[in-house]
Design a protein around this motif. Structure first.
Motif, PDB file in Angstrom:
ATOM      1  N   UNK A 323       0.822  -1.210   0.000  1.00 21.20           N
ATOM      2  CA  UNK A 323       0.000   0.000   0.000  1.00 21.20           C
ATOM      3  C   UNK A 323       0.857   1.262   0.000  1.00 21.20           C
ATOM      4  N   UNK A 324       1.950   1.240   0.778  1.00 22.94           N
ATOM      5  CA  UNK A 324       2.836   2.391   0.797  1.00 22.94           C
ATOM      6  C   UNK A 324       3.509   2.614  -0.546  1.00 22.94           C
ATOM      7  N   UNK A 325       3.910   1.523  -1.203  1.00 22.73           N
ATOM      8  CA  UNK A 325       4.552   1.646  -2.509  1.00 22.73           C
ATOM      9  C   UNK A 325       3.591   2.243  -3.533  1.00 22.73           C
ATOM     10  N   UNK A 326       2.315   1.869  -3.443  1.00 21.94           N
ATOM     11  CA  UNK A 326       1.336   2.411  -4.381  1.00 21.94           C
ATOM     12  C   UNK A 326       0.979   3.855  -4.024  1.00 21.94           C
ATOM     13  N   UNK A 327       0.663   4.118  -2.761  1.00 16.75           N
ATOM     14  CA  UNK A 327       0.230   5.475  -2.375  1.00 16.75           C
ATOM     15  C   UNK A 327       1.342   6.496  -2.571  1.00 16.75           C
ATOM     16  N   UNK A 328       2.590   6.087  -2.374  1.00 18.04           N
ATOM     17  CA  UNK A 328       3.709   7.033  -2.462  1.00 18.04           C
ATOM     18  C   UNK A 328       4.029   7.445  -3.883  1.00 18.04           C
ATOM     19  N   UNK A 329       3.402   6.804  -4.899  1.00 14.04           N
ATOM     20  CA  UNK A 329       3.572   7.316  -6.258  1.00 14.04           C
ATOM     21  C   UNK A 329       3.035   8.737  -6.373  1.00 14.04           C
ATOM     22  N   UNK A 330       2.159   9.124  -5.443  1.00  9.62           N
ATOM     23  CA  UNK A 330       1.628  10.492  -5.432  1.00  9.62           C
ATOM     24  C   UNK A 330       2.705  11.521  -5.150  1.00  9.62           C
ATOM     25  N   UNK A 331       3.851  11.088  -4.619  1.00  8.45           N
ATOM     26  CA  UNK A 331       4.927  12.013  -4.280  1.00  8.45           C
ATOM     27  C   UNK A 331       5.836  12.294  -5.466  1.00  8.45           C
ATOM     28  N   UNK A 332       5.691  11.524  -6.536  1.00 11.52           N
ATOM     29  CA  UNK A 332       6.534  11.729  -7.708  1.00 11.52           C
ATOM     30  C   UNK A 332       6.203  13.065  -8.362  1.00 11.52           C
ATOM     31  N   UNK A 333       7.242  13.793  -8.754  1.00  8.47           N
ATOM     32  CA  UNK A 333       7.042  15.091  -9.404  1.00  8.47           C
ATOM     33  C   UNK A 333       6.308  14.901 -10.730  1.00  8.47           C
ATOM     34  N   UNK A 334       5.340  15.767 -10.985  1.00  9.30           N
ATOM     35  CA  UNK A 334       4.636  15.752 -12.257  1.00  9.30           C
ATOM     36  C   UNK A 334       3.515  14.750 -12.356  1.00  9.30           C
ATOM     37  N   UNK A 335       3.260  13.979 -11.308  1.00 11.16           N
ATOM     38  CA  UNK A 335       2.166  13.009 -11.375  1.00 11.16           C
ATOM     39  C   UNK A 335       0.838  13.749 -11.198  1.00 11.16           C
ATOM     40  N   UNK A 336      -0.040  13.622 -12.169  1.00  9.53           N
ATOM     41  CA  UNK A 336      -1.293  14.372 -12.136  1.00  9.53           C
ATOM     42  C   UNK A 336      -2.431  13.572 -11.521  1.00  9.53           C
ATOM     43  N   UNK A 337      -2.623  12.334 -12.013  1.00 11.95           N
ATOM     44  CA  UNK A 337      -3.771  11.549 -11.554  1.00 11.95           C
ATOM     45  C   UNK A 337      -3.550  11.042 -10.138  1.00 11.95           C
ATOM     46  N   UNK A 338      -4.519  11.282  -9.260  1.00 13.55           N
ATOM     47  CA  UNK A 338      -4.459  10.805  -7.875  1.00 13.55           C
ATOM     48  C   UNK A 338      -5.707   9.956  -7.645  1.00 13.55           C
ATOM     49  N   UNK A 339      -5.622   8.644  -7.861  1.00 17.11           N
ATOM     50  CA  UNK A 339      -6.837   7.818  -7.915  1.00 17.11           C
ATOM     51  C   UNK A 339      -7.540   7.573  -6.598  1.00 17.11           C
ATOM     52  N   UNK A 340      -6.874   7.734  -5.442  1.00 14.08           N
ATOM     53  CA  UNK A 340      -7.518   7.410  -4.170  1.00 14.08           C
ATOM     54  C   UNK A 340      -7.333   8.537  -3.170  1.00 14.08           C
ATOM     55  N   UNK A 341      -8.097   8.457  -2.081  1.00 13.27           N
ATOM     56  CA  UNK A 341      -7.984   9.454  -1.015  1.00 13.27           C
ATOM     57  C   UNK A 341      -6.585   9.443  -0.414  1.00 13.27           C
ATOM     58  N   UNK A 342      -5.992   8.259  -0.262  1.00 10.41           N
ATOM     59  CA  UNK A 342      -4.642   8.177   0.304  1.00 10.41           C
ATOM     60  C   UNK A 342      -3.639   8.895  -0.585  1.00 10.41           C
ATOM     61  N   UNK A 343      -3.726   8.697  -1.908  1.00 13.96           N
ATOM     62  CA  UNK A 343      -2.848   9.411  -2.835  1.00 13.96           C
ATOM     63  C   UNK A 343      -3.003  10.925  -2.668  1.00 13.96           C
ATOM     64  N   UNK A 344      -4.259  11.374  -2.638  1.00 14.00           N
ATOM     65  CA  UNK A 344      -4.512  12.817  -2.588  1.00 14.00           C
ATOM     66  C   UNK A 344      -4.015  13.439  -1.288  1.00 14.00           C
ATOM     67  N   UNK A 345      -4.212  12.747  -0.174  1.00 14.96           N
ATOM     68  CA  UNK A 345      -3.799  13.302   1.110  1.00 14.96           C
ATOM     69  C   UNK A 345      -2.285  13.342   1.245  1.00 14.96           C
ATOM     70  N   UNK A 346      -1.598  12.290   0.789  1.00 11.58           N
ATOM     71  CA  UNK A 346      -0.132  12.308   0.827  1.00 11.58           C
ATOM     72  C   UNK A 346       0.411  13.402  -0.079  1.00 11.58           C
ATOM     73  N   UNK A 347      -0.156  13.518  -1.278  1.00 14.15           N
ATOM     74  CA  UNK A 347       0.299  14.557  -2.207  1.00 14.15           C
ATOM     75  C   UNK A 347       0.075  15.947  -1.618  1.00 14.15           C
ATOM     76  N   UNK A 348      -1.071  16.145  -0.980  1.00 19.25           N
ATOM     77  CA  UNK A 348      -1.372  17.459  -0.401  1.00 19.25           C
ATOM     78  C   UNK A 348      -0.396  17.792   0.719  1.00 19.25           C
TER      79      UNK A 348
END
Length: 443
Positions: A323-348
Motif C-alpha cells: 500500500x505504501x509503494x502504491x500510495x507514495x507514487x503520489x509524491x513523484x514530481x509531475x504526477x497528475x492523476x491521484x486515484x484514491x484518497x490516500x494518494x490525494x492526502x499524501x500529495x497534499x
C-alpha cells in the motif's frame, strides 16, 4: 542570487529585521553566563550541544510549543529577553543535570554498556534527576547505576550485547553463517505469483480510498488473506525492482552478512544491512524487555525474515509495504492523476510545504534549497519507503501487531516524519548561516 528560503508562508525571513536577534545567538549568550558547570552539556566553543538543545532546552526549558514567540529563527527584543531569562532561571537545574550526566557516564563505563548514544539516552533523565533530587549527593554512584541499568534494560541494550557477543564467538558465528547460507539457498526462485495470491488492483485501490477514514478493514483483510503483499514482494527477484524503490544499491538484493558492528550514522539501505545492523537499528531505540526470546533465537528469526518477501516476516507488514509503494507514487514530481484518497492526502501534505514547491518549481541549482535536500525532495518516494520498511521491521521485532485501523496513521505518519526531518535540516542550515553572517560582520 536566489530569494530567501521560507519553510512555510508564516515563517520569518532568514535575514534579521532591524531590532531582531538570531535565536541561536541569544541562546549561546545566555548559556555562556551559566559558566563551567554546564561544560558536560556544551560543545568545544562553549555553546550547548545540538542534543542539549533538542532534548533539554527546547522541550524542557524554552518550550516553544507553549511559547511560539520563542520558536522563530530570529526574535524580537522582548522575546530575546524572555528567552535569556528562561535559560538563566534554569541555570541551577542545568548545572545539576550536567553533573548527573557525568555520573551516569561513569556508571555506564563501570557496567560495560556500549550500545546507544549516551547523550540521547541520558540527557532528559539527567534533567529529571536534577529537578527531583538536585545535584548528585553521596549516593550518586548507586542512583546512577540504577538509572543506567533501567535504561539499558528498557532499550534492549542487554539483548543487543548478547547478540554481539554471540556473533563474535567463532563457533557460533560459523554455525549461524551456515544457517544464513542455507536459508538463502532455499529461497523460492522468480516467476509469476499464483493467481490466488495476485494482488487485486481493485482491492488495493479500495483499501487506499477507505483507509484514511478508518473504513478499510475489510479490504485490508482481503489483501492479507490473499497474500497480496507477498505476491507484490516476489517481483524483487527481477533485476532492479528493489533498487528503484531505494531499498538496495544493487540490481538484486544481496544475501546479508552476519556482521557484529553497526552505526546509526552510517547504516546501509534496508536490504543491504547485515543481520546485526537490522537488529541494531530496530532494538537500540527501545526494545521491549519481555520479548521472550534469547539472542540465538533472535538471530535465527532475523535470518528467516531476510529471505521473505519484502524481507518482512508478517503478511500484514508486507501488505502495508504494498500500500505504501502504491500510495507514495503520489509524491513523484509531475504526477497528475491521484486515484484514491490516500494518494490525494499524501500529495497534499507533501506539496503544501513551501520548500518542496520551491525546489520542484525552479531549475536545479537555483532553488535556494541546499543540494542535498533538493536530492532528497526529488527522490522522496525512496526515502519514504525506506522509512516505512524500518518502522514495519521494528514493529515486528517488538511484536507489535498492525491493526488495520492503524494503517493510515502509519502511512501518513511516515511522510510527516520525513517532512519534519527535512524542515529541521533546513532550519539548522539557515540558523548556521545567520550565525556565520553575524560573525563575519562582527569581525
Amino acid at each position: 542570487m536566489s530569494a530567501p528560503l521560507k519553510l512555510s508562508p508564516s515563517a520569518p525571513a532568514a535575514e534579521s529585521a532591524e531590532g531582531r536577534r538570531p535565536r541561536a545567538l541569544v541562546i549561546a549568550e545566555a548559556w555562556r553566563e551559566l559558566g563551567p558547570g554546564v561544560a558536560a552539556l556544551s560543545n568545544g566553543s562553549g555553546r550547548p550541544l545540538a542534543r542539549t538543545l533538542k532534548l533539554i532546552l527546547d522541550p524542557l526549558v524554552i518550550r516553544p510549543v507553549q511559547n511560539p514567540g520563542l520558536a522563530g529563527g530570529t526574535l524580537t527584543s522582548d522575546a530575546a529577553a524572555e528567552l535569556h531569562d528562561r535559560i538563566r532561571a534554569a541555570g541551577g537545574d542545568l548545572t545539576a543535570a550536567a553533573a548527573w550526566f557525568l555520573e551516569l557516564k561513569a556508571a555506564r563505563r563501570r557496567l560495560r554498556i556500549t550500545d546507544g548514544n549516551p547523550q540521547e539516552k541520558y540527557f532528559q533523565r539527567c534533567f529529571e534527576l536534577a529537578r527531583t533530587s538536585g545535584p548528585p549527593a553521596a549516593d550518586a554512584d548507586a542512583v546512577a547505576a540504577e538509572v543506567v541499568t533501567e535504561i539499558a534494560e528498557a532499550s534492549g541494550d542487554s539483548l543487543l550485547a548478547q547478540v554481539r557477543e554471540l556473533l563474535r564467538d567463532e563457533t557460533a558465528a560459523t554455525r549461524l553463517g551456515q544457517e544464513l547460507g542455507d536459508a538463502w539457498a532455499r529461497r523460492p526462485g522468480s516467476g509469476p505469483a499464483p493467481a490466488a495470491a495476485s494482488a487485486s488492483t481493485e482491492t488495493v485501490t479500495a483499501a487506499l480510498d477507505a483507509c484514511p477514514t478508518g473504513d478499510g478493514s475489510t479490504h485490508l483483510s482481503l489483501l492479507v488473506d490473499g497474500s497480496a503483499g507477498s505476491a507484490a514482494g516476489a517481483r524483487f527477484a527481477d533485476d532492479g525492482a528493489a533498487q528503484q524503490l531505494g531499498l538496495t544499491r544493487h540490481p538484486l538484493p544481496p544475501a546479508p552478512r552476519l556482521g557484529e558492528t553497526a552505526s546509526k550514522r552510517d547504516l546501509p539501505l534496508p536490504f543491504d544491512r547485515s543481520i546485526f545492523e537490522r537488529l541494531f537499528a530496530a532494538l537500540s531505540g527501545g526494545a521491549r524487555v519481555d520479548l521472550g526470546i534469547d539472542a540465538e533465537e533472535l538471530i535465527a528469526a532475523e535470518i528467516v525474515r531476510s529471505t521473505s518477501a519484502w524481507q518482512l516476516g508478517e503478511e500484514d507488514s508486507r501488505v502495508a509495504m504494498l500500500l505504501g509503494a502504491e500510495a507514495s507514487t503520489a509524491l513523484d514530481a509531475g504526477r497528475a492523476a491521484q486515484p484514491t484518497a490516500a494518494h490525494r492526502l499524501l500529495a497534499a501534505r507533501w506539496h503544501r510545504e513551501a520548500y518542496v514547491r520551491r525546489a520542484l518549481r525552479l531549475p536545479e541549482g537555483t532553488s535556494g534549497v541546499p543540494a542535498s535536500v533538493v536530492d532528497d525532495i526529488r527522490t522522496v518516494r525512496r526515502g519514504y519507503l525506506r522509512r516505512l520498511w524500518v518502522r514495519l521491521h521494528g514493529r515486528e521485532l517488538r511484536e507489535q501487531p498492525l491493526d488495520p485501523r492503524d494503517v493510515w496513521d502509519l502511512l501518513d505518519g511516515v511522510l510527516r516524519s520525513v517532512v519534519m526531518d527535512q524542515r529541521q535540516r533546513l532550519k539548522t542550515m539557515m540558523v548556521r548561516g545567520a550565525d556565520e553572517r553575524e560573525a563575519t560582520e562582527a569581525a
